[in-house]
Design an enzyme around this catalytic site. Structure first.
Site, PDB file in Angstrom:
ATOM      1  N   CYS A   1     -38.126  28.909  -2.132  1.00  0.00           N
ATOM      2  CA  CYS A   1     -37.197  27.783  -1.994  1.00  0.00           C
ATOM      3  C   CYS A   1     -36.719  27.255  -3.347  1.00  0.00           C
ATOM      4  O   CYS A   1     -35.811  26.426  -3.412  1.00  0.00           O
ATOM      5  CB  CYS A   1     -37.836  26.673  -1.183  1.00  0.00           C
ATOM      6  SG  CYS A   1     -38.420  27.273   0.406  1.00  0.00           S
TER       7      CYS A   1
ATOM      8  N   HIS B   1     -31.506  24.342   5.433  1.00  0.00           N
ATOM      9  CA  HIS B   1     -32.120  24.902   4.236  1.00  0.00           C
ATOM     10  C   HIS B   1     -31.868  26.403   4.108  1.00  0.00           C
ATOM     11  O   HIS B   1     -32.753  27.215   4.351  1.00  0.00           O
ATOM     12  CB  HIS B   1     -33.623  24.604   4.277  1.00  0.00           C
ATOM     13  CG  HIS B   1     -34.374  25.063   3.082  1.00  0.00           C
ATOM     14  ND1 HIS B   1     -33.818  25.223   1.840  1.00  0.00           N
ATOM     15  CD2 HIS B   1     -35.682  25.403   2.939  1.00  0.00           C
ATOM     16  CE1 HIS B   1     -34.737  25.652   0.987  1.00  0.00           C
ATOM     17  NE2 HIS B   1     -35.878  25.783   1.633  1.00  0.00           N
TER      18      HIS B   1
END
Lengths: 486, 400
Positions: free
Chosen positions: B88, B345
């Site tokens: 991430c 995301h």
């Protein structure tokens, strides 16, 4: 290994029964629309394997019960008996030996293809008289839904150490018989047993074959039927043992507990599970008769010695039987035994192909759950990598000593119940396990009962199937944590 | 100590796609969408880009391995293009690569771009990544929410917070983001949600319910960076420069030893400490104008407020419930664009999406979302899991 020892008796014992128990009434209720007659059999509970338990994992747990904290390096051979090994030509006994961290120079052997596998293996090893042997029988017979076997079957394993020192039960006689009396059979590629008529099995099978073999065995042992204090005959057919005992002239009070109301019939392992249970209460001098039935008969006559009072398994069959979690969702049991093809969604498609090279390379730490203890700073770490994990230390792994985590006290440090991941038994309980000796690692927590988990919940380690590679039919094994029952 | 990159790199152009279920676009189209906006914003030609860092994380639902697919998609002919993959933190990692190239003097103009096409999995949530041949043999499965949910148990144990109070603070985190997301045209989810809806949602990973988890979306974002001198020559005013980019990665201390208490993210603290030093920040609670943090889950945002030193340890629950991080509060607005919670995301795009919001806010170009006179913004990503992860921070500010 060469040895002058004579293996002529049982020196220790232990057992395992899966924690999961299905209410038989729930099985009967699920089938009442087409087999209302099952209701008549639906008393008590039967044990069933969780999705991650099989003959190998149960064998490891039974052996841990028998060995407890006793030294394992004296064991010279391991024999595993089962009719449901996870592989056809990959030895489950080797996996068991690895999980128990037995010496690498031991002989291993697998025995199967027989309802008598457990008893025959025990008899053969007692007669072989070769050093210290660990003998384990483990089974979880699978029955077709709505069959009477589905109600009566269970699962379990029993383990025995055999040797010549501190013998607690010695072999004093035996007899065998062979024929092709086909009471039931399971084809090599079939999951379920096929049965012939129950009354014929009783009258022509048990009632004739066992007494004839018994007679020979008792004569060989030079004991008479009334002298038998414990009579062990395992069968999925009710009251068979009492009927045979009566025919043989054995007191009905000598008939051993069949464990029917709590465990159910654990196939080829069941006579030995009953034997381990019987040894818990047998007194010095008592005669124990163990029968193995199927395409003939094996009868083993044992006598408990004075040493029996000095042996205790870790918790014994009684302890395993008492550690029960009752379930009523019949489809859960069916799903765990691959009896129903449920839709698990795309997450269940994840590939879990095992790098067999890596599995072999890391066997020293994965199989027997071996952490490294850094001799420079004391940090106990799993997995063991090239350098100590402690940022203040970073010593090379050559400085580590090895220590098993499987019997170390531990508790929940963090946890969650994951409903998102694919898991054959949702939710997936996962969290950090903190060992008292300092090791910490993320682990799956299994057999979480109604009480759930919390920070601080005490845990013990169990050997389980970690993942199943369905595409290639390969289960891989590792250790998981489970709450210590109250 | 190294002098760092403070004010050595200016962002001259940024682009961001609409995030969401982009059934209309593949990775290549998303890359182009973000790239076109960034190029136009920078006011440069494609051929002026001398190097690129291209982020993409999930191999099986993305452009494919290496930087080749990105180079092909954007027709970046003959220049060095590197693929970044750091979970991430990938987007911020791409920006770091581009910024360091410029700061070193190796190139004049560099591109950072990240894309993720998560809606090609066929289900909601992230695909489970492989962990490597050894770890796959012992590490249990576990979804992303399961990894982060464990912070809740650790936080409660450390601070003696009740389950109820924690759940209420977590709900406020998500509630706030949804309030803000309404004002973000490029956000995936643009609906205000009530506290009651959040608290009553089905459980995903105890104690995280559905609304405690960010969405799964497709998207891409890009930044074009150069030196302040070149930026000035290109006529840039209200110039946004990079004050710091820092990264910290776990060595296994948290997950293997008892040196971690389960209540915080060690690597965020390390990255923040270094980023503050690089940017010259001494009191983040007072100096930072706004923050875009990695709110993959509500619990992550909560502990991040303490890890960044904006809330004191054990005080985030109170600051959150007091509205300190709300848009209308008197503190540091956090997730003014709706955060991961509302944007979703797309892994490798998120870090650059956060920078995009800060960049626009600093230049007074955030339309309805615009805050009053922000001067310093922080972005934060957390890759992996809190106990075995990657924290990435960037601090962006106006160049005076």
């Amino acid at each position: 290994m060469t040895s002058t020892q004579t293996a002529n008796g049982i020196t220790g014992y232990g057992g395992y029964v899966p924690r999961l128990r299905m209410q038989r009434a729930a099985i009967a209720a699920a089938h009442s629309w087409m087999a209302p007659g099952l209701r008549g059999l639906a008393k008590g509970q039967r044990a069933f394997c969780s999705w991650d338990e099989d003959s190998v994992t149960m064998a490891v747990e039974a052996a841990r019960d028998a060995l407890d904290s006793r030294a394992r390096d004296g064991i010279g051979s391991l024999v595993l008996a089962s009719t449901r090994p996870p592989f056809s030509d990959l030895q489950g006994a080797s996996i068991v030996a690895g999980a128990l961290d037995l010496r690498s120079d031991i002989a291993t052997l697998e025995v199967g293809q027989s309802q008598r596998a457990g008893v025959s293996a025990l008899l053969a090893q007692l007669r072989a008289s070769q050093g210290n042997t660990l003998l384990i029988a483990s089974d979880h017979p699978s029955a077709k839904p709505a069959s009477t076997q589905e109600v009566s079957y269970g699962a379990g394993a029993a383990a025995f150490t055999l040797g010549s020192e501190k013998v607690i039960a010695e072999l004093i006689g035996h007899a065998s018989q062979v024929n092709v009396f086909v009471d039931h059979f399971r084809a090599a590629d079939s999951q379920h047993d096929y049965y012939w008529e129950e009354r014929w099995i009783r009258d022509e099978g048990y009632a004739k074959i066992v007494p004839a073999t018994m007679k020979a065995a008792l004569a060989n042992a030079k004991v008479t039927a009334p002298e038998v204090q414990h009579f062990i005959l395992a069968s999925s057919l009710k009251d068979t043992a009492s009927m045979v005992a009566k025919r043989c002239g054995i007191e009905v009070t000598a008939v051993a507990d069949s464990l029917d109301s709590t465990c159910g019939y654990a196939g080829s392992a069941h006579p030995l599970l009953m034997l381990a249970h019987t040894l818990e209460k047998a007194k010095p001098g008592e005669v124990i008769v163990l029968v193995g039935f199927g395409q003939g008969c094996d009868v083993v006559v044992l006598r408990a010695t004075d040493a029996i009072t000095s042996f205790k398994p870790r918790r014994g069959v009684s302890g395993a039987v008492a550690d029960a979690q009752t379930h009523e969702a019949y489809l859960r049991m069916l799903s765990y035994d691959n009896g129903i093809d449920l839709e698990w969604g795309m997450r269940g498609e994840k590939q879990v192909k095992t790098a067999l090279t890596e599995q072999y390379r890391s066997a020293h730490q994965l199989a027997a759950f071996t952490a490294g203890k850094c001799t420079c700073c004391g940090a106990v770490q799993f997995p063991q990598l090239a350098y100590c994990v402690n940022p203040e230390c970073l010593a090379p792994s050559e400085k580590f000593t090895r220590t098993h985590l499987f019997d170390e006290p531990a508790q929940v440090f963090t946890y969650t119940a994951d409903w998102l991941s694919y898991h054959p038994s949702p939710p997936l309980y996962v969290g950090f396990v903190q060992f008292d000796i300092g090791a910490r690692l993320l682990m799956e927590v299994v057999d979480v009962g109604q009480q759930g988990l919390d920070v601080g919940t005490p845990l013990r380690m169990v050997f389980r199937v970690k993942d199943v590679d369905k595409a290639r039919g390969y289960p891989r094994y590792f250790w998981k944590a489970t709450p210590i029952s109250a | 100590m190294a002098t760092g990159i403070k004010d050595k790199v200016a962002i001259i152009g940024m682009g961001c796609t609409k995030f969401g279920e982009r059934w209309d676009a593949g990775s290549a189209e998303l890359l182009a969408e973000a790239f076109n906006e960034a190029l136009a914003d920078a006011g440069i030609e494609r051929k002026q880009i001398e190097a690129a860092w291209a982020g993409s994380c999930m191999d099986n639902v993305n452009v494919g391995n290496s930087a080749i697919p990105t180079s092909v998609a954007l027709r970046l002919d003959g220049i060095p293009v590197s693929r970044m993959e750091n979970m991430c933190a990938t987007g911020t990692e791409a920006l770091r690569g581009a910024a360091y190239a410029v700061a070193s003097g190796a190139v004049d103009i560099a591109l950072a771009i990240g894309v993720e096409k998560l809606k090609d999995t066929g289900y909601g949530g992230l695909p489970a990544p492989y962990k490597g041949t050894l770890n796959d043999l012992w590490l249990p499965l576990g979804s992303a929410p399961a990894g982060f949910a464990q912070l809740a148990a650790g936080y409660r144990a450390k601070h003696g917070t009740s389950k109820e109070d924690l759940k209420k603070a977590l709900a406020h985190v998500s509630w706030k983001s949804h309030q803000n997301g309404v004002l973000s045209p490029k956000a995936h989810l643009r609906k205000a949600i009530t506290m009651e809806q959040i608290l009553a949602a089905p459980m995903i990973a105890d104690p995280l319910g559905l609304f405690d988890c960010c969405g799964v979306s497709d998207g891409a974002a890009a930044a074009i960076v150069t030196t302040p001198e070149i930026a000035r020559a290109l006529g840039k005013k209200d110039m946004v420069t990079i004050k710091a980019i820092q990264l910290s990665i776990s060595s296994g201390v948290e997950s293997t030893t008892n040196q971690w208490d389960g209540s915080h993210v060690r690597n965020t603290r390390a990255a923040a400490q270094r980023a503050y030093a690089e940017a010259g920040i001494t009191d983040p609670r007072k100096q930072i104008s706004l923050m875009e943090v990695h709110d993959c889950f509500s619990i992550t945002e909560l502990v991040t407020m303490e890890d960044l030193g904006v809330s004191a340890d054990g005080r985030a629950v109170h600051d959150i419930l007091d509205g300190f991080y709300d848009r209308e509060g008197n503190g540091v607005p956090c997730q003014v664009d709706g955060g991961l919670k509302c944007f979703g995301h797309p892994i490798a795009a998120s870090g650059l999406r956060m920078a995009y919001e800060i960049y626009n806010q600093l230049q007074d170009r955030a339309s309805e979302r615009q805050l009053k006179n922000p001067s310093l913004g922080l972005t934060h990503n957390l890759g992996g899991v809190p106990y075995l992860g990657i924290s990435a921070l960037s601090i962006l500010g106006l160049h005076h």
